[in-house]
Design a protein around this motif. Structure first.
Motif, mmCIF file in Angstrom:
data_model
loop_
_atom_site.group_PDB
_atom_site.id
_atom_site.type_symbol
_atom_site.label_atom_id
_atom_site.label_comp_id
_atom_site.label_asym_id
_atom_site.label_seq_id
_atom_site.Cartn_x
_atom_site.Cartn_y
_atom_site.Cartn_z
ATOM 1 N N SER A 237 8.341 -5.635 8.638
ATOM 2 C CA SER A 237 9.138 -5.557 9.444
ATOM 3 C C SER A 237 7.849 -6.421 9.555
ATOM 4 O O SER A 237 6.599 -6.891 9.184
ATOM 5 C CB SER A 237 9.236 -4.026 10.123
ATOM 6 O OG SER A 237 7.743 -3.748 9.933
ATOM 7 N N TYR A 238 7.932 -6.788 11.711
ATOM 8 C CA TYR A 238 6.443 -7.449 12.210
ATOM 9 C C TYR A 238 6.703 -7.360 13.087
ATOM 10 O O TYR A 238 7.156 -7.632 13.970
ATOM 11 C CB TYR A 238 6.537 -8.818 11.501
ATOM 12 C CG TYR A 238 4.837 -10.449 12.080
ATOM 13 C CD1 TYR A 238 3.821 -9.576 11.549
ATOM 14 C CD2 TYR A 238 5.404 -10.890 12.944
ATOM 15 C CE1 TYR A 238 2.978 -10.271 11.838
ATOM 16 C CE2 TYR A 238 4.589 -10.995 13.833
ATOM 17 C CZ TYR A 238 3.296 -11.094 13.636
ATOM 18 O OH TYR A 238 2.692 -12.039 14.039
ATOM 19 N N SER A 239 5.551 -6.662 13.593
ATOM 20 C CA SER A 239 4.800 -7.718 15.241
ATOM 21 C C SER A 239 3.664 -7.952 15.441
ATOM 22 O O SER A 239 2.876 -7.541 14.376
ATOM 23 C CB SER A 239 4.585 -6.078 16.267
ATOM 24 O OG SER A 239 3.824 -5.447 15.596
ATOM 25 N N THR A 240 2.810 -8.523 16.511
ATOM 26 C CA THR A 240 1.803 -8.756 16.640
ATOM 27 C C THR A 240 0.358 -7.896 16.951
ATOM 28 O O THR A 240 -0.338 -7.625 16.552
ATOM 29 C CB THR A 240 1.408 -10.000 17.467
ATOM 30 O OG1 THR A 240 1.920 -9.266 19.281
ATOM 31 C CG2 THR A 240 2.278 -11.450 17.927
ATOM 32 N N SER A 241 1.189 -6.601 17.263
ATOM 33 C CA SER A 241 0.182 -5.005 17.665
ATOM 34 C C SER A 241 -0.156 -4.226 16.481
ATOM 35 O O SER A 241 -1.025 -4.161 16.167
ATOM 36 C CB SER A 241 0.411 -4.804 18.950
ATOM 37 O OG SER A 241 1.594 -4.374 18.284
ATOM 38 N N GLU A 242 1.159 -4.565 15.414
ATOM 39 C CA GLU A 242 1.068 -3.433 14.333
ATOM 40 C C GLU A 242 1.284 -4.115 13.287
ATOM 41 O O GLU A 242 0.756 -3.709 12.121
ATOM 42 C CB GLU A 242 2.466 -2.511 14.196
ATOM 43 C CG GLU A 242 2.537 -1.814 15.357
ATOM 44 C CD GLU A 242 3.709 -0.958 16.056
ATOM 45 O OE1 GLU A 242 4.167 -0.749 15.016
ATOM 46 O OE2 GLU A 242 4.093 -1.036 17.210
ATOM 47 N N GLY A 243 1.649 -5.456 12.624
ATOM 48 C CA GLY A 243 1.037 -6.028 11.961
ATOM 49 C C GLY A 243 2.614 -6.611 10.775
ATOM 50 O O GLY A 243 3.535 -6.703 11.117
ATOM 51 N N VAL A 244 2.064 -6.425 9.249
ATOM 52 C CA VAL A 244 3.527 -6.685 8.752
ATOM 53 C C VAL A 244 3.201 -5.761 8.137
ATOM 54 O O VAL A 244 2.283 -4.757 7.384
ATOM 55 C CB VAL A 244 3.312 -8.004 7.307
ATOM 56 C CG1 VAL A 244 3.986 -7.609 6.426
ATOM 57 C CG2 VAL A 244 2.715 -9.422 8.385
ATOM 58 N N GLY A 245 4.692 -4.707 7.626
ATOM 59 C CA GLY A 245 4.672 -3.577 7.058
ATOM 60 C C GLY A 245 6.627 -4.224 5.869
ATOM 61 O O GLY A 245 6.855 -4.725 6.311
ATOM 62 N N VAL A 246 5.975 -3.936 4.675
ATOM 63 C CA VAL A 246 6.886 -3.724 4.072
ATOM 64 C C VAL A 246 7.280 -2.664 3.166
ATOM 65 O O VAL A 246 6.579 -1.673 2.941
ATOM 66 C CB VAL A 246 6.750 -4.373 2.753
ATOM 67 C CG1 VAL A 246 6.416 -5.592 3.334
ATOM 68 C CG2 VAL A 246 5.428 -4.075 1.639
#
Length: 551
Positions: A237-246
């Protein structure tokens, strides 16, 4: 009538072609008239003037015929008087109503279903008699129903599913041998097995009459196809506020032969990283009841606080109906938290034990878990919590969330969706409640346009404070474009307050647009949103990528 006759873009080339088309249109018109109860019609195919001439039909509907004296004939082996009465009750035809063909066919289907519901599994309609009387303009239907014998159920005849214990499968049947057949029981058994998630396919059906025992009992055939014993899932997942997640998950199915699931998962992201071991026992101790237990080690880093710890939990979830659940459970966590004190703005570290009891209920009356187009959802949860360690504090945390989906058009290509969420803590206040246990708002699953936790009170150094209450609302207009694509316009709003109810100046809103691409099982979404109440530290916009609709 015009829709039934139809239109064509192919031009008429000669008089013969015009007459042929007029005859075909006349036949279509007659079919519509008869289906709606107009039997004294006059339909005249003709051709008009010109070269080439147009096809013309002249339609005179005449009077509409009405239903008179509907009746049921139960054949050579009539069912019990109670079943006959049930058939009469559900027939739904009254003397004097329009003699529509669809109503007659629907009545026959309801009669057959009523008999099946009461144990006559082999019931079938014979050719019906429908007398159309032109003298008194009536339609007299007589339904001829062959009920067959009353069917009583035996146990299960299982095909496939070698990894599942037969004794456990037998316990899943919602009937006892000798009970009268009910199609709802057969359907419920199929739902129970599908709910476990350990089978690729499940088929449940009543065996034929030739499989009956000497006592007249008939088994139910259960065909199971086991899914792979182990699976590996990867996600991002990705969002500009929460960054990248795997994240990754390894799952093993049916280890104990009772449709159980064991999984180990890991997640790494800028905000939330954790390792989790989880076990699920469906239909634990009784059908429709699932035991879930888990243990986790986690590290959370947010603008509001940092938290490292481990915890265990156990929940029992009870299903009522098809999509209604009640959950009771408990959890115990040990954590080391670091936060900023609300008044002094100095670092504050806490070592805490947190015990909580969970009571929750959810109802899902939507048509799809990932891409709902109609229906509604409602969730309510209460968590009595006790914190011990550096400080002691009992309090109650409650929250509820509801959403509704309103489709427009026959194919539901336009959907209006709304969501509202509210929560409060009773007996706990800021700063008594640790920062990791407070309410926050902002982010992809909350109020888009703002960073994670950015809604609500902030300390003097701009650190999110969190609150004792939260209120959120979202509104979306979802429009399908073509077969796969869709666009969304949305408006989100939310407030976090330091009391049990947020105040008006705690409120912030965001708006934006999104794109959806249907993957077959659900949409992948990309949203861009701007804050309408931008404060110091807020970005000009936020971008969110994920799978499934936002709510």
């Amino acid at each position: 009538m015009a829709r039934a006759i139809g239109e064509t873009d192919k031009p008429i080339s000669n008089r013969f072609e015009a007459r042929r088309r007029a005859r075909e249109a006349g036949e279509s018109a007659i079919a519509v008239l008869r289906s709606e109860g107009y039997y004294a019609y006059e339909v005249e195919p003709d051709v008009g003037e010109g070269d080439p001439p147009p096809a013309v039909i002249k339609v005179t509907p005449g009077p509409r015929f009405t239903i008179a004296e509907p009746a049921i004939s139960w054949g050579d082996t009539p069912p019990s008087l109670a079943v006959q009465a049930a058939g009469e009750a559900v027939m739904g035809l009254a003397t004097g109503q329009p003699g529509r063909a669809a109503d007659v066919l629907g009545a026959e289907g309801r009669i057959v279903a009523a008999a099946q519901k009461r144990g006559y599994a082999d019931v079938a309609p014979a050719p019906r008699d429908v007398i159309v009387d032109h003298a008194d303009k009536t339609v007299r239907p007589t339904f001829r129903i062959e009920a067959g014998p009353l069917v009583r159920l035996n146990g299960l005849d299982v095909v496939g599913g070698e990894r599942t214990k037969r004794a456990w499968l037998n316990q899943m049947a919602p009937w006892r041998p000798g009970e009268v057949y009910d199609p709802e029981d057969v359907g419920e058994l199929e739902r129970r097995l599908l709910d476990t998630g350990v089978y690729d396919s499940v088929t449940v059906s009543l065996a034929g009459p030739e499989r009956a025992t000497s006592d007249g009992l008939r088994p139910v055939v259960v065909s199971l196809a086991d899914r792979a014993p182990r699976t590996i899932q990867l996600g991002a997942s990705y969002s500009t506020s929460e960054g990248v997640g795997v994240d990754a998950r390894w799952t093993r199915y049916n280890t104990f032969g009772r449709a159980d699931t064991l999984s180990f998962s890991g997640q790494v992201s800028d905000i939330d990283s954790r390792v989790v071991a989880e076990a699920t026992l469906p239909h634990w101790r009784r059908a429709q009841q699932t035991l879930k237990s888990a243990a986790a080690i986690y590290e959370i880093k947010t603008d509001a606080y940092d938290e490292t710890g481990f915890g265990v939990r156990a929940d029992v979830q009870r299903r009522f109906g098809k999509t209604s659940y009640i959950t009771l459970g408990g959890s115990l966590d040990y954590s080391e938290t670091a936060e900023t004190q609300t008044k002094l703005l100095t670092p504050l570290g806490r070592d805490l034990w947190t015990a909580a009891i969970l009571a929750a209920a959810s109802l899902d009356r939507s048509d799809d878990p990932l891409d709902p187009k109609r229906g509604w959802r409602l969730e309510v949860r209460a968590e009595p919590t006790y914190i011990a360690g550096d400080e002691s504090l009992p309090y109650l945390k409650v929250q509820t969330q509801g959403s509704i989906y309103l489709p427009f058009g026959a194919r539901a290509r336009t959907v209006l969706a709304g969501r509202i969420k509210a929560g409060a803590m009773i007996g706990g206040s800021v700063p008594e409640v640790p920062a990791s246990r407070r309410f926050y708002a902002g982010g992809g699953g909350s109020v888009r346009g703002y960073a994670y936790q950015a809604i609500g009170p902030r300390l003097a150094d701009n650190t999110p404070q969190g609150g004792a209450s939260v209120l959120e609302a979202s509104f979306e207009v979802r429009q399908k474009i073509g077969q796969r694509w869709g666009v969304v316009a949305f408006l989100d709003g939310g407030a976090v307050g330091d009391r049990q109810f947020p105040a008006g100046d705690d409120f912030s809103a965001g708006a934006g647009l999104g794109v959806r691409y249907d993957l077959g099982f659900g949409p992948i979404r990309a949203d861009i949103a701007i804050p309408l109440d931008r404060r110091k530290g807020d970005a000009a916009f936020q971008i969110y990528l994920s799978i499934g609709q936002s709510f």
